[in-house]
Design an enzyme around this catalytic site. Structure first.
Site, PDB file in Angstrom:
ATOM      1  N   SER A   1     -41.997 -33.729 -35.581  1.00 31.04           N
ATOM      2  CA  SER A   1     -41.278 -32.766 -36.415  1.00 31.04           C
ATOM      3  C   SER A   1     -42.098 -32.271 -37.606  1.00 31.04           C
ATOM      4  O   SER A   1     -43.137 -31.654 -37.424  1.00 31.04           O
ATOM      5  CB  SER A   1     -39.968 -33.423 -36.840  1.00 31.04           C
ATOM      6  OG  SER A   1     -39.138 -32.508 -37.454  1.00 31.04           O
TER       7      SER A   1
ATOM      8  N   SER B   1     -36.871 -44.901 -45.439  1.00 31.45           N
ATOM      9  CA  SER B   1     -36.920 -43.837 -44.434  1.00 31.45           C
ATOM     10  C   SER B   1     -36.676 -44.437 -43.053  1.00 31.45           C
ATOM     11  O   SER B   1     -37.070 -45.569 -42.774  1.00 31.45           O
ATOM     12  CB  SER B   1     -38.304 -43.173 -44.467  1.00 31.45           C
ATOM     13  OG  SER B   1     -38.527 -42.492 -43.260  1.00 31.45           O
TER      14      SER B   1
HETATM   15  C1  LIG Z   1     -35.049 -36.829 -46.616  1.00 31.72           C
HETATM   16  C2  LIG Z   1     -35.330 -36.287 -45.278  1.00 31.72           C
HETATM   17  O1  LIG Z   1     -35.752 -35.151 -45.152  1.00 31.72           O
HETATM   18  N1  LIG Z   1     -35.089 -37.096 -44.236  1.00 31.72           N
HETATM   19  C3  LIG Z   1     -35.299 -36.651 -42.877  1.00 31.72           C
HETATM   20  C4  LIG Z   1     -36.078 -37.690 -42.095  1.00 31.72           C
HETATM   21  O2  LIG Z   1     -35.341 -38.896 -42.081  1.00 31.72           O
HETATM   22  P1  LIG Z   1     -35.781 -40.199 -42.904  1.00 31.72           P
HETATM   23  O3  LIG Z   1     -34.867 -41.286 -42.382  1.00 31.72           O
HETATM   24  O4  LIG Z   1     -35.531 -39.851 -44.331  1.00 31.72           O
HETATM   25  O5  LIG Z   1     -37.232 -40.410 -42.641  1.00 31.72           O
HETATM   26  O6  LIG Z   1     -36.241 -37.235 -40.758  1.00 31.72           O
HETATM   27  C5  LIG Z   1     -34.987 -37.081 -40.059  1.00 31.72           C
HETATM   28  C6  LIG Z   1     -35.304 -36.687 -38.648  1.00 31.72           C
HETATM   29  O7  LIG Z   1     -35.975 -35.490 -38.583  1.00 31.72           O
HETATM   30  C7  LIG Z   1     -34.122 -36.051 -40.766  1.00 31.72           C
HETATM   31  O8  LIG Z   1     -32.898 -35.950 -40.093  1.00 31.72           O
HETATM   32  C8  LIG Z   1     -33.936 -36.449 -42.221  1.00 31.72           C
HETATM   33  O9  LIG Z   1     -33.253 -35.449 -42.894  1.00 31.72           O
END
Ligand SMILES: CC(=O)N[C@H]1[C@@H](OP(=O)(O)O)O[C@H](CO)[C@@H](O)[C@@H]1O
Length: 733
Positions: free
Chosen positions: A67, A707
């Site tokens: 992504s 994350s």
């Molecule tokens: C703050 C942020 O942008 N987090 C993103 C990111 O997730 P994290 O769990 O924060 O890594 O990747 C996800 C998948 O693409 C998306 O759904 C989400 O919004």
């Protein structure tokens, strides 16, 4: 050697586990540096086969992408049968498989099969696709090797956006009733509703020029293809199209959202309306330059409020009493939540990060608008809402403005969701639910066998009492014994199967309760008679009209299917619907097989009623999916309808200044959260420290969370002024 052993052995030899650290399948799959990923892709290929078998041989998807991450990273997302993410319950299996040592791979696979009760004899079908990262080709090969090692049938679609793969999986599982499982099918589905919505729409302030940052990713070739379907209704000017720059480097939706600045390569001037996609085409944010030269972001929150207020106005004018709700995550700007609650008076729910959580929650509303602040999202219409909207649009007793508003809702719904899905969903759920019963009734060719003369049961949609009544009977000779859900793909795998004996003497159709006394079965024994119980004649007339109009508009985009087109009539539409019902009862793997003349499929009667070409023709023009391209078309339609500039859109509320950071820590798993990730429960003292800091600032709000896609902690803070907000956090306090 059995297949599992052989697959594990191939893994050990060609894709040995090269990382000893423990990884987890997170928010949306797994992402990391590409060099070490090939064994993970191989193993996810294996898992996708088991998952497809678990889904009784329905098609599942595997997308190779990281992504918005940098070009050196890559990753994988597994996709469920209707195009949504793999269920959370299966994420633990993915994590187990990723972390198991090579010598335990076979037993780990066996364990999953056992725990989930998977029938390994069911054939598996997996569609794969990838983004434009240099590593994607090699990693796709590893995934395909995994799929083939377990005997799965693999369809590799090459370069696609993630939502395009979701769409294709869904099309294949609905036997093309959701749409044609091709890129062309995808574009024409999305753009036909867009063109209809914008037909005759004159604007004075809204400009038909849109400037788009393609993040040097897979959206570049896809937007280029989309443009050919848009005529002059939308003039898309592209930048960062992959011809020179690097994927996601100083560009893309995440860069623009986090950095709150324009992407590289943009000569941003006041008056330009701009949008930024991410690396795999599932997020979009808008931006513009104010008259006093400031950069202004229109993120997922702004998109959600634009769409929700538009839908809310139409619901009010149309007189529809549907419950509209909005779903956000902790990252939603506090001003947006306040505006939605206090001004729009729309309920808001907050859920943990990740589209799967938002999507799930949106299902609690008749119409659920869900968006992450970073631009991931769509609108979900419940089946009931879809039906009510369609009915309202065709209710001649309503005044013109109410019908027009309902008609607009239908078109907006189509841009996301398409009418065809409405019908297919309804037919699949209502009629599949009653499948064994309908089949039994439809096959009765004599009075003695007629369940209406031999039993006192009524067949009405509400009488769902006896799904088990055919299952509980001991086997009887004759056709009623053939109610089965096996899927045959090749004639040679069908040894021992019973060819469906569906050769009714009468015009195929259903007998309604009245037949018992009136003996005028001819009057009711058509598929149309039954269908009319659910869909009024006006509604069907309108669908025919939409379809015929749709043909006039987009016929030229599908020359082979447009040949010898004749306008769709109501009677023909009823036959089409009867075929859809039949297909939900008698399942084969490809649409074409319903018209097959091969011995196995000989008993199928579809060709007696409609040619395969005509069926496909109607399907093609009968009038789809949440993704960044569809979101863009919806936003553009609403702006044109309101005749708004970006400033007017932006004026609803002013974002609180905010900041997002990511911080590398030794072990992010020690941080545990609660309350939709807005508060921490571990390590002790962390939440108290955050509370103390936040209390110093007006409208202050901050949280930390690990994350789910990267090995980092994420930090978010907002407050009333930029000067004061978050600086202690930025200083690492
Ligand atoms: C703050 C942020 O942008 N987090 C993103 C990111 O997730 P994290 O769990 O924060 O890594 O990747 C996800 C998948 O693409 C998306 O759904 C989400 O919004």
């Amino acid at each position: 050697m059995n297949l599992l052993k052989q697959a594990a052995e191939t893994g050990r030899l060609h894709y040995p586990r090269s990382l000893q650290t423990t990884l987890s399948y997170g928010t949306a799959g797994i992402r990391m540096r590409a060099e070490k990923l090939d064994y993970i892709l191989y193993r996810m290929g294996l898992l996708s086969v088991i998952f497809s078998k678990f889904r009784k041989g329905q098609v599942t998807g595997l997308m190779v992408t990281a992504s918005h991450n940098p070009a050196e990273d890559n990753g994988v997302k597994l996709i469920d049968t209707m195009g949504e993410m793999m269920p959370i319950a299966w994420e633990k299996h993915a994590t187990e498989l990723i972390n198991v040592s090579d010598d335990k791979l076979e037993s780990a696979l066996e364990e999953i099969i056992k725990e989930e009760g998977v029938d390994v004899n069911i054939p598996a079908v997996i569609c794969t696709a990838m983004d434009t990262r240099p590593s994607s080709v090699q990693l796709s090969k590893a995934a395909v090797d995994g799929i083939e090692a377990l005997g799965g049938e693999c369809h590799n679609y090459g370069l696609l956006t993630t939502p395009q793969l979701h769409y294709i999986v869904c099309c294949r599982n609905t036997k093309e009733q959701y749409g044609l499982p091709t890129e062309e099918g995808y574009y024409s589905k999305l753009t036909s509703a867009f063109l209809e919505f914008n037909k005759g729409q004159s604007t004075s302030k809204y400009s038909r020029d849109l400037h788009v940052d393609l993040a040097n990713g897979v959206s570049a070739p896809k937007i280029k293809a989309l443009k050919t379907y848009l005529n002059d209704t939308l003039n898309i000017h592209t930048c960062n199209d992959g011809s020179s720059g690097q994927l996601n480097y100083q560009c893309g939706a995440d860069f623009v959202k986090v950095g709150q600045c324009p992407p590289i390569g943009f000569d941003l001037q006041p008056g330009m309306r701009c949008a930024s996609y991410d690396g795999d085409g599932d997020r979009i944010v808008y931006f513009y330059k104010t008259k006093d030269g400031k950069f202004a972001l229109l993120d997922g929150d702004k998109i959600a409020t634009l769409i929700a207020s538009f839908l809310s106005d139409l619901l009010t004018t149309s007189g529809l009493k549907l419950n509209l709700g909005l779903v956000q995550t902790a990252y939603a700007n506090g001003s947006s939540t306040k505006y939605i609650t206090d001004v729009m008076k729309v309920p808001v729910a907050c859920v943990p990060t990740g589209v799967k959580h938002l999507h799930h929650k949106a299902g609690d509303f008749d119409i659920g608008v869900y968006f992450e602040a970073n631009g991931h999202g769509t609108v979900l219409f419940s089946e009931g809402a879809q039906r009510s909207i369609l009915q309202q649009a065709s209710d001649s007793s309503l005044d013109q403005s109410a019908r027009d508003a309902a008609g607009r809702l239908v078109t907006a719904m189509n841009m996301i969701n398409q009418t065809q899905q409405t019908f297919a969903l309804h037919l699949f759920t209502t009629f599949s639910h009653q499948a064994s019963k309908i089949y039994k009734i439809a096959m009765s060719s004599s009075e003695e066998n007629d369940p209406y003369t031999s039993s006192e049961e009524d067949f009405t949609p509400e009488s769902s009492s006896s799904e088990s009544d055919t299952e509980n009977q001991s086997p009887q000779p004759g056709p009623t014994n053939n109610v089965q859900e096996r899927t045959y793909q090749h004639a040679d795998t069908a040894e021992g199967c019973v060819i469906p004996q569906f050769r009714p003497d009468n015009v195929p159709g259903l007998r309604l309760p009245e037949d018992r006394t009136k003996k005028d079965s001819a009057k009711y024994s058509t598929p149309g008679a039954f269908f009319k119980l659910f869909f009024t004649l006006e509604l069907v007339g309108q669908v025919c009209q939409y379809t015929n109009d749709n043909f006039t508009r987009i016929g030229h985009t599908k020359p082979s299917l447009a040949k010898n087109w004749s306008p769709l009539t109501e009677d023909e539409f009823y036959v089409f619907v009867a075929l859809l019902m039949y297909m939900s009862l008698v399942r084969v793997t490809r649409l074409d097989l319903y018209w097959s003349t091969q011995q196995l499929f000989h008993g199928f009667w579809a060709r007696t009623f409609m040619s395969k070409f005509r069926f496909k023709q109607i399907q093609a023009f009968l009038k789809t999916v949440g993704d960044a391209i569809s979101d863009m078309l919806l936003v553009e339609s609403i702006l044109a309808y309101r005749d708004w500039t970006c400033e007017e859109w932006d004026s609803a509320y002013t974002d609180l200044p905010s900041i997002m950071l990511k911080i590398k820590v030794e072990d992010r798993t020690i941080v545990k959260t609660t309350d939709a990730e807005r508060r921490t429960t571990s390590p002790p003292g962390l939440q108290e420290a955050i509370d103390q800091l936040v209390a110093k600032y007006k409208f202050g709000r901050a949280f930390v969370r690990p994350s789910g896609t990267e090995d980092v902690m994420r930090v978010y803070a907002e407050a009333d002024t930029k000067q004061k907000n978050c600086s202690p956090l930025m200083a690492g306090e």
